[in-house]
Write an enzyme that holds these catalytic residues in place. Sequence first.
Site, PDB file in Angstrom:
ATOM      1  N   TYR A 137       0.863  -1.318   0.027  1.00 25.59           N
ATOM      2  CA  TYR A 137       0.044  -0.043  -0.006  1.00 25.59           C
ATOM      3  C   TYR A 137       0.851   1.382   0.108  1.00 25.59           C
ATOM      4  O   TYR A 137       0.591   2.294  -0.670  1.00 25.59           O
ATOM      5  CB  TYR A 137      -1.093   0.171   1.172  1.00 25.59           C
ATOM      6  CG  TYR A 137      -1.520   1.037   1.375  1.00 25.59           C
ATOM      7  CD1 TYR A 137      -2.850   1.332   0.427  1.00 25.59           C
ATOM      8  CD2 TYR A 137      -1.503   2.115   2.230  1.00 25.59           C
ATOM      9  CE1 TYR A 137      -3.628   2.488   0.508  1.00 25.59           C
ATOM     10  CE2 TYR A 137      -2.447   3.325   2.275  1.00 25.59           C
ATOM     11  CZ  TYR A 137      -3.356   3.347   1.423  1.00 25.59           C
ATOM     12  OH  TYR A 137      -4.302   4.370   1.479  1.00 25.59           O
ATOM     13  N   HIS A 138       2.012   1.132   0.744  1.00 23.15           N
ATOM     14  CA  HIS A 138       2.795   2.310   0.787  1.00 23.15           C
ATOM     15  C   HIS A 138       3.482   2.592  -0.715  1.00 23.15           C
ATOM     16  O   HIS A 138       3.580   3.888  -0.930  1.00 23.15           O
ATOM     17  CB  HIS A 138       4.087   1.883   1.817  1.00 23.15           C
ATOM     18  CG  HIS A 138       5.388   2.982   1.733  1.00 23.15           C
ATOM     19  ND1 HIS A 138       5.309   4.184   2.191  1.00 23.15           N
ATOM     20  CD2 HIS A 138       6.319   2.627   1.202  1.00 23.15           C
ATOM     21  CE1 HIS A 138       6.385   4.767   1.874  1.00 23.15           C
ATOM     22  NE2 HIS A 138       7.072   3.872   1.389  1.00 23.15           N
TER      23      HIS A 138
END
Length: 186
Positions: A139-140
């Site tokens: 997600y980062h």
Amino acid sequence: MAGLMEIITESPFNFEAARQYTREIQWPAFWISMIYVIVIFSIKAIMTNFKPFDLKPALTFWNSWLAIFSIAGSLITTPALFSAIYTQGLTGSYCHSGDFFHGMSGLWSFIFCISKIAELGDTILIVLRKKPLMFLHWYHHVLTLNYGFLSYMENTAFNTWIIWLNFSVHAIMYSYYLTTSFKIPP
């Protein structure tokens, strides 16, 4: 449209050309990040039937280039950030982009933005080695890539801090990963 190599090699660095380039590749970068999610989870599913790959040389190379790149970026952007703090004050350094995106710091800020595409390779090494794939990791990567492109082309002032912080944290993190891959105690 100026090409990537033209922007990187132009002297002095042309921030407006870099912003325009970022604007023009924003959607391809977005679709790369979406394809990235499909690819990593597909590889993860496929790897359930295979033994983990031993990718120590690839991992060492990966950690080496990211450590060197991040150290250089941190060293180059630190004086620019401190200069902004000195000339504009702490709040001003966060609210007004000033000269941070021009000159050598500007060039490295642009390269930082573009490097977020290459950094997606991190996850390929994780899933091929069958290491746990945490939500925060992938997600980062998706968020940082897309936020980086959007905020760069909009000349978001507080990116001075974000870019410097990311370079500095990655300098420590990838140097740590590199030393542990050589079994050197931290």
